[in-house]
Design an enzyme around this catalytic site. Structure first.
Site, PDB file in Angstrom:
ATOM      1  N   ASP A 169     -15.153   5.450  -7.430  1.00 51.43           N
ATOM      2  CA  ASP A 169     -15.450   5.485  -8.863  1.00 51.43           C
ATOM      3  C   ASP A 169     -15.620   4.080  -9.424  1.00 51.43           C
ATOM      4  O   ASP A 169     -15.787   3.896 -10.618  1.00 51.43           O
ATOM      5  CB  ASP A 169     -14.373   6.252  -9.634  1.00 51.43           C
ATOM      6  CG  ASP A 169     -12.997   5.637  -9.456  1.00 51.43           C
ATOM      7  OD1 ASP A 169     -12.872   4.645  -8.711  1.00 51.43           O
ATOM      8  OD2 ASP A 169     -12.039   6.149 -10.056  1.00 51.43           O
TER       9      ASP A 169
ATOM     10  N   ASP B 244     -12.301  -0.340  -6.291  1.00 54.75           N
ATOM     11  CA  ASP B 244     -12.783  -0.172  -4.920  1.00 54.75           C
ATOM     12  C   ASP B 244     -14.071  -0.933  -4.614  1.00 54.75           C
ATOM     13  O   ASP B 244     -14.750  -0.641  -3.637  1.00 54.75           O
ATOM     14  CB  ASP B 244     -12.872   1.301  -4.497  1.00 54.75           C
ATOM     15  CG  ASP B 244     -13.484   2.179  -5.546  1.00 54.75           C
ATOM     16  OD1 ASP B 244     -14.260   1.651  -6.346  1.00 54.75           O
ATOM     17  OD2 ASP B 244     -13.188   3.384  -5.559  1.00 54.75           O
TER      18      ASP B 244
ATOM     19  N   ASP C  25     -13.076   8.013  -1.898  1.00 62.33           N
ATOM     20  CA  ASP C  25     -11.850   7.680  -2.583  1.00 62.33           C
ATOM     21  C   ASP C  25     -11.334   8.994  -3.180  1.00 62.33           C
ATOM     22  O   ASP C  25     -12.113   9.908  -3.411  1.00 62.33           O
ATOM     23  CB  ASP C  25     -12.221   6.694  -3.696  1.00 62.33           C
ATOM     24  CG  ASP C  25     -10.999   6.106  -4.353  1.00 62.33           C
ATOM     25  OD1 ASP C  25      -9.982   5.967  -3.668  1.00 62.33           O
ATOM     26  OD2 ASP C  25     -11.076   5.789  -5.548  1.00 62.33           O
TER      27      ASP C  25
HETATM   28  P1  ADP Z   1      -6.737   5.794  -5.307  1.00 61.67           P
HETATM   29  O1  ADP Z   1      -7.865   5.605  -6.233  1.00 61.67           O
HETATM   30  O2  ADP Z   1      -7.136   6.084  -3.924  1.00 61.67           O
HETATM   31  O3  ADP Z   1      -5.726   6.790  -5.768  1.00 61.67           O
HETATM   32  P2  ADP Z   1      -5.616   3.210  -6.136  1.00 61.67           P
HETATM   33  O4  ADP Z   1      -5.692   1.987  -5.316  1.00 61.67           O
HETATM   34  O5  ADP Z   1      -6.395   3.271  -7.375  1.00 61.67           O
HETATM   35  O6  ADP Z   1      -5.955   4.420  -5.143  1.00 61.67           O
HETATM   36  O7  ADP Z   1      -4.095   3.458  -6.513  1.00 61.67           O
HETATM   37  C1  ADP Z   1      -3.150   3.654  -5.505  1.00 61.67           C
HETATM   38  C2  ADP Z   1      -1.793   3.962  -6.065  1.00 61.67           C
HETATM   39  O8  ADP Z   1      -1.271   2.804  -6.673  1.00 61.67           O
HETATM   40  C3  ADP Z   1      -1.789   5.021  -7.127  1.00 61.67           C
HETATM   41  O9  ADP Z   1      -1.684   6.311  -6.585  1.00 61.67           O
HETATM   42  C4  ADP Z   1      -0.550   4.642  -7.911  1.00 61.67           C
HETATM   43  O10 ADP Z   1       0.604   5.163  -7.276  1.00 61.67           O
HETATM   44  C5  ADP Z   1      -0.516   3.141  -7.818  1.00 61.67           C
HETATM   45  N1  ADP Z   1      -1.123   2.511  -8.991  1.00 61.67           N
HETATM   46  C6  ADP Z   1      -2.269   1.808  -9.037  1.00 61.67           C
HETATM   47  N2  ADP Z   1      -2.510   1.366 -10.272  1.00 61.67           N
HETATM   48  C7  ADP Z   1      -1.510   1.845 -11.039  1.00 61.67           C
HETATM   49  C8  ADP Z   1      -1.192   1.766 -12.429  1.00 61.67           C
HETATM   50  N3  ADP Z   1      -1.979   1.135 -13.287  1.00 61.67           N
HETATM   51  N4  ADP Z   1      -0.067   2.369 -12.846  1.00 61.67           N
HETATM   52  C9  ADP Z   1       0.718   3.030 -12.007  1.00 61.67           C
HETATM   53  N5  ADP Z   1       0.469   3.149 -10.708  1.00 61.67           N
HETATM   54  C10 ADP Z   1      -0.612   2.575 -10.215  1.00 61.67           C
HETATM   55 MG    MG Z   2      -9.466   4.505  -7.249  1.00 60.71          MG
END
Ligand code: ADP
Ligand code: MG
Length: 632
Positions: free
Chosen positions: A516, A520, A322
Site C-alpha cells: 500500500d 514498504d 503485504d
Molecule cells: P504490515 O503492513 O505488514 O502489517 P508494518 O511494517 O506496517 O507491517 O507494521 C508491522 C507491525 O509493527 C504492526 O503490525 C504493528 O504491530 C507495528 N507497528 C508499526 N507501526 C505502528 C504504529 N504506528 N503504531 C503501533 N504499532 C505499529
Molecule cells: Mg504496511
C-alpha cells in the site's frame, strides 16, 4: 485528423488521379511520358526522397525511406512508371494509416480516462468565471458544480457532495466529501456545490501527475520493442545486400554461361524484394499493442508506467503481498482495552492516540478514531516512529510509547500477553507498562477470490509478508488461501524475504510485490515489479511503484495480469504473422512469381492487419470482475 495528415491525404488523392490521367493519354515519345509521370511521382514521393537523401548524408543509410526511394527510382529507371508511383502511393497510404492509428490510441488513453479538466471556476465580483486550471494559484478558492470535474487537488471549505471516482479507479463507488475533507482532482462532483481551497497547482495535482505518467509510459520500452529496433538495424542492410546480389549475380552467371543476361528482369525482382522487405508492420504494431494494453489498463484504474512493466507482469509467477492495507482493510477496530491497575481504559486509549498522532500507519488512524476527541498537539514533543515497531514520544513531559511486543522488548519493558488473537498495541509510560489495546483488522471483501484469480491467471505462489503478530498472520493466511506466510517482519526483513524468493525463482519468471506504499517503498523497488494499491491521493506510492492500482481492490492484480498476458499475446501474434508473410513474399519475389503490385499489397496489408490486431489490446473483458459487480 491533423493538418499534416490531411495534407498527405490530399497528396495521395491528387497523385492517384494524375497517375490515372497519365495512363489514359497515349504518348509515344519516351521523354515526354517520363516527364508526365514524374509529376504524380514527385507529388507523392518528394518527402520520402528527401528523407532518404538526408539519411545518406547523415550516415544513416538503411531505413524505410531508403528502401522506398531505391525501389521506386529503380522501377522508373526501368520504365515501370506506374509501378514506381504506385509503390510510393501505397507506402504513403500505409504511413497515413499508421500515424492516424498511433495518434488515435494516444488520445484514446487519455480519453478513456476522461479526467483532464478543461477549466476551473473562480469567483470574481460575485460571478463565476471559467479560467485555465494552469493559472490557478495555490490557496485559491474554486467552485465545483454538480456534473463538473474537480480540476485541482484541495480541501473542501464549504458544501458537501458525493464524488464519482470511476474515471480514476475504474470503480463506480462514490466517495462522500464534506467540509474539511481533502478532495483530489479527476473526480466528478455528482450532487452538491463544493467550494474548494486548492492545495496544489494544477501541474502537481493528481490529475496532471496521472496523465503525465500514462503519456510518458511509452518512453520505457519493453524487450519486444527493443528487439524490433535492433532487428530493423540489421535486417534492412541485409535485405539491401540480398537485393543487390539478386540484381547482379544471376545475370552475371547467365553471361558467363553464354545465355542472355536478362538484366532488367532480375533488377525488377530485386526491387520487388526491397518493397516487400519494408519492416513497417513490425516497427509500428508492437509499440501500438503496448499502447493499447496500457490504455485498456488505465481505463480500469490500473496505471502502468511503461511497456517493460507490462511485459514483466505477463511473466509474473510470484506475487508477494503485504498484509495490512493490501489484503486487509487496514481499518482496525478496537476489540479490547486492557490497562494495568491504576490506569483507566480512557487514559490508556488517550495515551495511545496521542503518541500515534503524527503516524500515518493504519493502526494510528484507527486508534485516533477510537479515541474520538480532538488532539491537542502542544502536549506532544519528540515524536519518533520506528518502522515495524511503533511510536515513542514525550507526552505531558513524560516518555511514552505505543507499539508491538518488539518495541517493548527494545525498551526492556515486560508486557502482558493477550489471550485473544489480534494485533497488539502495548503502551508504556515513563518506562512502566501501562497495558495493551487489542485491535483487529478485517480481510477485504473479495481478497479471497483475488488470491484464487491470481492463481487462475497463472501465478504459481501467492506469498503474504507482514510485520504483524504470527497468530494474526496465520489466521488471515488460512482465510485467504495464500501459499506461504511470513510474519513479525521488519521492513528490512521483508526485503530479505523477497530476495530469497528472487533467488529461488527461474530466470524468466518475475516476482511482483504488492503493497500500500506505507513503509514498504524499499520492497516495492527491490522486487522485479512493484505494485502499489490504494494510491488515490497517496503520492509516495505513485512515485515508488511501477504499476499503480488506483483503488485498493486486490482483484485488480489478476485483472492487470490478464491485460498484460493478452497484450503480449497480440505482440507475439503480430511478430510471427508479419515475419511469416514477409519471408514468404520475399521468397516468391526473388523467384519472380510476385510482381511489385503484390509486393506493395502484401506490405500495406500486413501492416493494416497488424495495426487492427494491436487495437484489440485496448479492450479487455474481465468476466469475473463483471460477474461480481452484477452480484453486488
Ligand atoms: P504490515 O503492513 O505488514 O502489517 P508494518 O511494517 O506496517 O507491517 O507494521 C508491522 C507491525 O509493527 C504492526 O503490525 C504493528 O504491530 C507495528 N507497528 C508499526 N507501526 C505502528 C504504529 N504506528 N503504531 C503501533 N504499532 C505499529
Ligand atoms: Mg504496511
Amino acid at each position: 485528423m491533423t493538418r499534416k495528415q490531411k495534407k498527405v491525404l490530399i497528396r495521395i488523392i491528387l497523385s492517384a488521379v494524375l497517375t490515372g490521367v497519365c495512363c489514359l493519354i497515349p504518348v509515344e515519345h519516351s521523354y515526354i511520358r517520363l516527364g508526365m509521370f514524374m509529376i504524380p511521382y514527385l507529388i507523392i514521393g518528394y518527402d520520402i526522397l528527401k528523407k532518404a537523401f538526408l539519411g545518406i548524408i547523415h550516415g544513416e543509410v538503411f531505413d524505410e525511406n531508403f528502401l522506398m526511394a531505391v525501389a521506386t527510382v529503380g522501377a522508373i529507371a526501368l520504365g515501370e512508371y506506374v509501378e514506381g508511383t504506385a509503390v510510393m502511393l501505397f507506402y504513403q497510404i500505409g504511413e497515413l494509416f499508421q500515424s492516424y492509428a498511433v495518434g488515435k490510441s494516444r488520445r484514446n488513453i487519455t480519453a478513456l480516462m476522461d479526467i483532464r479538466p478543461d477549466y476551473a471556476n473562480i469567483e470574481q465580483d460575485g460571478e463565476l468565471v471559467q479560467v485555465d486550471p494552469d493559472e490557478v494559484a495555490v490557496g485559491t478558492v474554486i467552485i465545483v458544480q454538480p456534473g463538473e470535474k474537480v480540476p485541482i487537488d484541495g480541501v473542501v471549505i464549504s458544501g458537501s457532495s458525493s464524488l464519482n471516482t470511476s474515471a480514476l479507479t475504474g470503480e463506480s463507488l462514490p466517495r462522500e466529501a464534506g467540509e474539511g475533507d481533502e478532495v483530489i482532482s479527476g473526480c466528478v462532483n455528482m450532487s452538491g456545490v463544493l467550494r474548494i481551497r486548492t492545495s496544489k497547482v494544477f501541474g502537481e495535482s493528481t490529475v496532471s501527475r496521472i496523465l503525465d505518467l500514462v503519456e510518458n509510459s511509452s518512453m520505457k520500452k519493453s524487450r519486444s520493442e527493443n528487439f524490433i529496433t535492433r532487428f530493423a538495424r540489421y535486417y534492412t542492410p541485409a535485405v539491401c545486400i540480398g537485393a543487390l546480389a539478386l540484381a547482379v549475380l544471376p545475370p552475371a552467371v547467365n553471361m558467363a554461361t553464354g545465355n542472355p543476361a536478362e538484366w532488367s528482369q532480375w533488377i525488377i525482382r530485386a526491387l520487388t524484394t526491397l518493397v516487400i522487405s519494408c519492416p513497417c508492420a513490425l516497427v509500428i504494431s508492437i509499440p501500438l499493442s503496448f499502447f493499447g494494453g496500457i490504455g485498456g489498463a488505465s481505463a480500469k484504474g490500473i496505471l502502468v508506467k511503461g511497456s517493460n512493466y507490462l511485459e514483466a507482469l505477463s511473466r509474473t509467477t510470484y506475487v508477494v503481498c503485504d498484509k495490512t492495507g493490501t489484503l486487509t482493510k487496514g481499518v482496525f477496530e478496537v476489540a479490547e482495552v486492557e490497562p494495568v491497575e491504576g490506569i483507566s481504559k480512557e487514559e490508556l486509549l488517550e495515551t495511545a492516540a496521542y503518541v500515534e498522532n503524527y503516524s500515518n500507519h493504519p493502526i494510528s488512524k484507527s486508534l485516533k478514531d477510537a479515541y474520538g476527541k480532538t488532539i491537542d498537539s502542544t502536549r506532544l514533543s519528540d515524536v519518533q516512529e520506528i518502522s515495524g515497531h511503533g511510536v515513542t514520544a514525550v507526552l505531558d513531559g513524560r516518555r511514552a510509547a505505543a507499539g508491538n511486543g518488539k518495541l517493548m522488548e527494545q525498551l526492556q519493558i515486560a508486557c502482558r500477553k493477550p489471550e485473544k488473537t489480534g494485533t497488539q498495541v502495548h503502551v508504556a509510560v515513563d518506562g512502566k507498562y501501562a497495558g495493551y489495546i487489542l485491535i483487529s483488522d478485517v480481510v477485504k471483501p473479495g481478497a479471497k477470490e483475488a488470491v484464487a484469480e491470481m492463481k487462475a491467471a497463472g501465478v504459481k505462489q501467492v506469498v503474504m509478508l507482514t510485520g504483524d503478530a504470527r497468530n494474526v498472520a496465520e489466521a488471515v493466511a488460512e482465510e485467504l488461501g495464500v501459499d506461504m506466510v511470513r510474519s513479525e517482519l521488519l521492513p528490512a526483513d521483508k526485503v530479505s524475504e523477497v530476495e530469497t524468493l528472487l533467488d529461488a525463482k527461474g530466470s524468466k519468471e518475475k516476482l511482483a510485490f504488492v503493497g500500500d506504499g506505507i513503509n514498504d517503498a524499499p520492497v516495492l523497488s527491490r522486487a522485479d515489479l512493484g505494485i502499489a494499491m490504494g494510491a488515490l491521493g497517496a503520492d509516495a506510492a505513485i512515485e515508488a511503484a511501477d504499476i499503480v492500482l488506483m483503488d485498493d481492490d486486490p482483484a485488480k492484480i489478476a485483472t492487470a495480469i490478464g491485460i498484460s498476458r493478452k497484450t503480449l499475446r497480440i505482440v507475439h501474434q503480430n511478430i510471427v504473422f508479419a515475419l511469416a508473410v514477409k519471408f514468404a513474399c520475399l521468397a516468391l519475389g526473388a523467384v519472380g512469381t510476385l510482381n511489385m503490385w503484390w509486393a506493395i499489397f502484401a506490405d500495406v496489408g500486413v501492416m493494416i492487419i497488424a495495426v487492427l490486431n494491436a487495437a484489440r489490446a485496448l479492450r479487455y473483458q474481465d468476466k469475473k470482475m463483471d460477474q461480481r459487480h452484477k452480484a453486488a
